[in-house]
Enzyme design. Structure first.
Site, PDB file in Angstrom:
ATOM      1  N   GLU A 123      -7.474  38.206  16.710  1.00  0.00           N
ATOM      2  CA  GLU A 123      -6.689  39.092  17.576  1.00  0.00           C
ATOM      3  C   GLU A 123      -7.229  39.005  18.987  1.00  0.00           C
ATOM      4  OE1 GLU A 123      -6.086  43.204  16.490  1.00  0.00           O
ATOM      5  OE2 GLU A 123      -6.078  42.717  14.357  1.00  0.00           O
ATOM      6  N   GLU A 169     -10.879  45.114  10.898  1.00  0.00           N
ATOM      7  CA  GLU A 169     -11.682  45.925  11.830  1.00  0.00           C
ATOM      8  C   GLU A 169     -12.436  47.022  11.087  1.00  0.00           C
ATOM      9  OE1 GLU A 169      -9.068  47.146  15.042  1.00  0.00           O
ATOM     10  OE2 GLU A 169      -9.410  45.265  16.068  1.00  0.00           O
TER      11      GLU A 169
HETATM   12  C1  BG6 Z   1      -6.411  46.214  16.521  1.00  0.00           C
HETATM   13  C2  BG6 Z   1      -5.662  46.285  15.235  1.00  0.00           C
HETATM   14  O1  BG6 Z   1      -7.145  47.392  16.608  1.00  0.00           O
HETATM   15  O2  BG6 Z   1      -5.752  46.207  17.713  1.00  0.00           O
HETATM   16  C3  BG6 Z   1      -4.170  46.168  15.345  1.00  0.00           C
HETATM   17  O3  BG6 Z   1      -6.161  45.414  14.256  1.00  0.00           O
HETATM   18  C4  BG6 Z   1      -3.709  46.830  16.623  1.00  0.00           C
HETATM   19  O4  BG6 Z   1      -3.590  46.696  14.193  1.00  0.00           O
HETATM   20  C5  BG6 Z   1      -4.345  46.092  17.801  1.00  0.00           C
HETATM   21  O5  BG6 Z   1      -2.332  46.899  16.767  1.00  0.00           O
HETATM   22  C6  BG6 Z   1      -3.916  46.611  19.162  1.00  0.00           C
HETATM   23  O6  BG6 Z   1      -4.099  47.991  19.223  1.00  0.00           O
HETATM   24  P1  BG6 Z   1      -2.908  48.938  19.656  1.00  0.00           P
HETATM   25  O7  BG6 Z   1      -3.416  50.309  19.458  1.00  0.00           O
HETATM   26  O8  BG6 Z   1      -2.624  48.611  21.071  1.00  0.00           O
HETATM   27  O9  BG6 Z   1      -1.765  48.616  18.764  1.00  0.00           O
END
Ligand code: BG6
Length: 483
Positions: free
Chosen positions: A380, A181
């Protein structure tokens, strides 16, 4: 010809799940591991930011230090992922296990051996590791000694790390990503993003916007060099960019709002423009000139960017956003993420206020395809939610199943109707882990429940959620059975 209802994804489609080293491994000071930037971030809460402390401070809670202790428990965890039929497992290599300080000459053998063992364990089940090099966990020493990515020296430290792991895992890993990211820091007003992306703590006399563009440039150069090193080591390696994809819609069809949304998208995605096209977009060259940013960008850097274009585009997708022009909008439509977003009244949100927009995923895939013409990898996607462990060890997370189902449906439409070339899909936090944004355990994404909460209870036992069984069926049917 087959119709949409009979269509299934390519046979070698990479179904799996995604995590990051610092969010699940724990063992923060085991095996000669150095202190990382994730190790100095405290536990926050829903709506409460994590603190970044000056080294480790007594009396603070650092959730990444233990996380879910994957470091010691990974054989059992990988077995669970294999039971779901995973074809791939996206994780990161903790830079501080390989170079504890970041600027030493020799790597730490114990750290290298750990990932050898972890990858062997995955490969034993036919699960291919998909690896991010830098996922919010750079060595803290590089922050203290060099000010993080505000220094050009970081390029050398990063490429040394990349070379070592490319060589070591030459036969074990095919898909790599350079920076997780990388575009989060487009939100340069947020102290958190500049720190997690680039290890930068802005001083009062510094302009965070300039720092972000400078750090982003050094990272783009480091990424392009890593692509070249990787291809020399193994021409089969696939090196991807990785961006947080949040389409930013215009609030209305008013031309001013449309221009604002265009600039918002340009401001968030120039990182990918550079990594994919090997050159700066023209609007940004003009913007940097007009703002007198005075960045350190050499002609040699521009050649490196050209010669190190990525092979595919990895991205996360959780949500969309909306922006509107101000009444007295600047002519350059300067976008500031912490001020310029407005609510989308058509969408529901998660308990953490993240708008839920499955169709936005299809829109995003089209937008990225038209702009970059590269294979895509959704690395993701997921819903952070509070889960309840029942007395019998079950977890009924129908809301998570619905979220994932709706997104997979849209992803399939983008492949079938829109011709997007998609490599794989790895939902985030396939096993519960520490939230990056808030440091909470109670914000869960997993298909596997980990018995640990934010109030200090932690048996660390693993339980299969309803979504575990559902996702196993999805994989088994190669995405045909989403019920
Ligand atoms: C992304 C990241 O921003 O989202 C992860 O690559 C992160 O590391 C995921 O955990 C979800 O975000 P959060 O803040 O809910 O953990």
């Amino acid at each position: 010809m087959e119709n949409y209802n009979q269509f299934s994804l390519p046979k070698d489609f990479l179904w799996g799940g995604a995590v990051a080293a610092h969010q699940l491994e724990g063992a923060w000071n085991v095996g000669n591991k150095g202190l990382s930037i994730a190790d100095v971030m405290t536990q926050g809460a829903n709506g409460v930011e994590r603190k970044i402390t000056d080294g480790i401070q007594k009396g603070e809670i650092y959730p990444n230090h233990e996380a879910i202790d994957f470091y010691h428990r990974y054989p059992d965890d990988i077995k669970l992922l294999a039971e779901m039929g995973f074809k791939c497992f996206r994780t990161s290599i903790a830079w501080t296990r390989i170079f504890p300080l970041g600027d030493e000459d020799q790597p730490n053998e114990e750290g290298l051996q750990f990932y050898d063992d972890l990858f062997d364990e995955c490969l034993k089940y036919g699960i291919q590791p998909v690896i991010t090099l830098s996922h919010f966990e750079m060595p803290y020493h590089l922050v203290e000694a060099y000010g993080g990515w505000r220094s050009r020296k970081m390029i050398g430290f990063f490429t040394k790390f990349a070379r070592v792991v490319f060589q070591r895992y030459v036969d074990k890993v095919k898909y790599w990503m350079t920076f997780n990211e990388i575009n989060n820091q487009a939100n340069f007003d947020a102290r958190f993003s500049l720190f997690t992306n680039s290890g930068i703590l802005t001083r009062k006399d510094e302009d965070p916007e300039r720092l972000m563009y400078q750090a982003g440039h050094y990272e783009a150069v480091a990424s392009a060099l890593a692509v070249q090193i990787a291809h020399q080591i193994n021409s089969e390696f696939q090196i991807g960019a990785m961006i947080a994809m949040i389409p930013i819609y215009p609030a209305t069809p008013k031309p001013d709002d449309v221009l604002k949304s265009e600039r918002a998208m340009q401001s968030r995605y120039w990182f990918a423009d550079v990594q994919v096209n090997g050159r700066y977009p023209d609007w940004l060259t003009a913007y940097e000139r007009n703002q007198n940013l005075g960045l350190d960008i050499t002609l040699a850097d521009l050649d490196v960017l050209k010669a190190g274009k990525v092979d595919y585009l990895g991205f996360s997708y959780y949500m969309s956003a909306v922006t509107a022009a101000h009444k007295d909008e600047n002519l350059d439509y300067k976008y500031r993420e912490n001020q310029d977003l407005v609510p989308n009244t058509y969408l529901e949100s998660s308990d953490w206020g993240w708008p839920i927009d499955p169709e936005g995923l299809r829109y995003a895939m089209n937008w990225l395809n038209d702009r970059y013409h590269l294979p895509q990898f959704i690395v993701e996607n997921g819903l952070g939610a509070v889960d309840h462990l029942e007395k019998d060890g079950s977890v009924h997370d129908q809301y998570r199943i619905s979220y994932l189902r709706d997104h997979i449906e849209q992803m399939k439409r983008a492949v079938y109707y829109d011709g997007v070339d998609l490599i794989g899909y790895t939902p985030w936090g396939c096993i519960d882990l520490v939230s990056a944004g808030t440091g909470e355990m109670d914000k869960r994404y997993g298909l596997v429940y980990v018995d640990k909460d934010d109030q200090g209870h932690a048996s660390l036992k693993r339980y299969k959620k309803d979504s575990f069984y559902w996702y196993a069926k999805v994989i088994e049917s190669n995405g045909s059975d989403l019920n």
